[in-house]
Design a protein around this motif. Sequence first.
Motif, short mmCIF file in Angstrom:
data_model
loop_
_atom_site.label_atom_id
_atom_site.label_comp_id
_atom_site.label_asym_id
_atom_site.label_seq_id
_atom_site.Cartn_x
_atom_site.Cartn_y
_atom_site.Cartn_z
N GLU A 1 -7.84 6.40 -1.43
CA GLU A 1 -8.61 5.96 -0.28
C GLU A 1 -7.98 6.44 1.02
O GLU A 1 -6.79 6.71 1.10
N HIS B 1 0.86 -1.19 0.00
CA HIS B 1 0.00 0.00 0.00
C HIS B 1 0.90 1.24 0.00
O HIS B 1 1.70 1.43 0.91
N SER C 1 -7.44 5.24 4.95
CA SER C 1 -7.46 4.03 5.75
C SER C 1 -8.37 4.22 6.96
O SER C 1 -8.87 5.30 7.23
N GLN C 2 -8.54 3.15 7.72
CA GLN C 2 -9.28 3.24 8.97
C GLN C 2 -8.52 4.13 9.95
O GLN C 2 -7.35 4.44 9.74
N GLN D 1 -3.49 8.46 4.01
CA GLN D 1 -3.97 8.78 2.67
C GLN D 1 -3.19 7.92 1.69
O GLN D 1 -1.97 8.07 1.54
N SER E 1 -4.06 5.34 -3.94
CA SER E 1 -5.30 5.02 -4.65
C SER E 1 -6.39 6.06 -4.40
O SER E 1 -7.43 6.05 -5.05
N ARG F 1 -5.12 8.91 10.15
CA ARG F 1 -5.52 8.16 8.97
C ARG F 1 -4.42 8.24 7.92
O ARG F 1 -3.68 9.22 7.84
#
Length: 207
Positions: free
Chosen positions: A94, A74, A96-97, A89, A92, A87
């Motif tokens: 998105e 990732h 994350s949690q 970044q 992609s 979090r």
Amino acid sequence: LRETAHGSFDHGAQALAVGGAAFTALLAELSRSRKLRPWAAVTDAQGHTAAVAVPTMHMLALHCAEGLDVRCTHHVESIQREGETWRLQLLSGELSQAFDAIVVTVPKPQLSALLPAVELPPALAQIVYEPCWTLLWTPTATAFPADTYRTFATHPMLASITREDLKPGRAGPPRYVVHATAAWSERVLELPADEVATLLLAEAAQL
């Protein structure tokens, strides 16, 4: 770790030495399970025998990660603060949690991009990195010195030579990791890699 058709190369850390109490306990646990083996060729400043993870050094991280939810590959672009949590970044796009805490191990030059809104501790400004050109070498000769690890205190170019296939838990054809000194690496830092490899190979072959 670098995997090749000739076998693996531990091109970074070559061995582990005794550290603090918690790390010592971890090494003892891994030694009992034969995941770590002593390497008599290397000792630390106190005379303790060093150890290597088997079959490669990166197995130490895998052993420590057993039972953890590990997610690789990732690409993290930045780390963002959200109230009392953090979090990631991702490339992609998105997020994350949320995490209560994050441990960051990237080199200092990459921290500013990862943490653009966080004021970094002043102590980080004191960190200085030294370069180290490294040669991964599989010779074609058939006779080699018996020693598996050599360091050079005063050599103008080479810092150490390690024979990978003779380290505990290793196998395969003869192969070496050659580490250059920081001073020499700095002088030739901008040379093409193939030119540096030629210089290191010629010097290592003589030794």
